[in-house]
Design a protein around this motif. Structure first.
Motif, mmCIF file in Angstrom:
data_model
loop_
_atom_site.group_PDB
_atom_site.id
_atom_site.type_symbol
_atom_site.label_atom_id
_atom_site.label_comp_id
_atom_site.label_asym_id
_atom_site.label_seq_id
_atom_site.Cartn_x
_atom_site.Cartn_y
_atom_site.Cartn_z
ATOM 1 N N LEU A 199 -0.131 40.973 -17.193
ATOM 2 C CA LEU A 199 0.635 41.634 -18.253
ATOM 3 C C LEU A 199 2.023 41.009 -18.374
ATOM 4 C CD1 LEU A 199 1.093 43.778 -20.415
ATOM 5 C CD2 LEU A 199 1.628 45.402 -18.577
ATOM 6 N N ASN A 223 6.652 46.314 -22.801
ATOM 7 C CA ASN A 223 5.445 46.600 -22.033
ATOM 8 C C ASN A 223 5.845 47.155 -20.675
ATOM 9 O OD1 ASN A 223 3.575 45.631 -23.956
ATOM 10 N ND2 ASN A 223 4.049 43.535 -23.356
ATOM 11 N N THR A 224 5.056 48.075 -20.169
ATOM 12 C CA THR A 224 5.320 48.643 -18.853
ATOM 13 C C THR A 224 4.325 48.066 -17.864
ATOM 14 O OG1 THR A 224 6.142 50.669 -19.852
ATOM 15 C CG2 THR A 224 5.586 50.760 -17.514
ATOM 16 N N SER A 225 4.835 47.317 -16.923
ATOM 17 C CA SER A 225 4.036 46.722 -15.864
ATOM 18 C C SER A 225 4.254 47.558 -14.603
ATOM 19 C CB SER A 225 4.455 45.258 -15.692
ATOM 20 O OG SER A 225 3.707 44.628 -14.690
ATOM 21 N N THR A 273 3.407 39.157 -21.695
ATOM 22 C CA THR A 273 4.697 39.577 -22.253
ATOM 23 C C THR A 273 5.591 38.362 -22.489
ATOM 24 O OG1 THR A 273 4.554 41.753 -21.207
ATOM 25 C CG2 THR A 273 6.767 40.968 -21.782
ATOM 26 N N GLY A 288 9.427 43.339 -20.719
ATOM 27 C CA GLY A 288 8.626 44.203 -19.864
ATOM 28 C C GLY A 288 9.479 44.924 -18.842
ATOM 29 N N MET A 325 -0.627 44.432 -28.985
ATOM 30 C CA MET A 325 0.602 43.790 -29.395
ATOM 31 C C MET A 325 0.386 42.962 -30.663
ATOM 32 S SD MET A 325 2.809 42.540 -26.089
ATOM 33 C CE MET A 325 1.698 41.222 -25.691
#
Length: 129
Positions: A41, A18-20, A45, A61, A1
């Motif tokens: 995460l 972002n993919t959590s 984010t 996210g 990032m």
């Protein structure tokens, strides 16, 4: 990032998603390290959203729940009944499709979400509620 943000600053801003995972919001005793990493995460984010807001960089996210992917199909082949178990954990009675998760990301990346930053958006059919 950090590298993305540097490029975005030169362009006047941007958006990051972002993919959590639902695992960041719901305990799973079988995967404690996974949940901890996904929670971290989410925190990164949120921190990035606050830190980079003055630079016109939005950071959000997604926390998908079960998603009907080839990986799930492979898991079902090794563990028959797992899809039914995953579906049973969702009040909607089904998993999300990859397109449904992608649509949420597209919205967060779009100008239609221009005032949304620091959000952790569930895409889980209310399974984490």
């Amino acid at each position: 990032m950090v590298h993305e943000a540097a490029i975005m600053r030169r362009g006047g801003g941007g958006a990051i998603v972002n993919t959590s995972s639902i695992g960041s919001r719901r305990a799973n005793p079988a995967l404690p390290a996974y949940g901890a990493m996904k929670r971290a995460l989410n925190s990164i984010t949120e921190t990035a959203a606050v830190t980079w807001a003055p630079d016109h960089i939005r950071v959000n996210g997604l926390t998908p729940g079960g998603t009907a992917t080839e990986m799930i199909d492979a898991w079902e082949a090794m563990t028959p009944g797992i899809i039914d178990q995953i579906n049973a954990t969702s009040p909607m009675g089904r998993m999300a499709t990859p397109d449904e998760v992608a649509e949420a990301a597209l919205w967060l990346l779009s100008d239609r979400a221009s005032a949304v930053s620091g959000a952790i958006l569930p895409v889980d059919g209310a399974a984490g509620a």
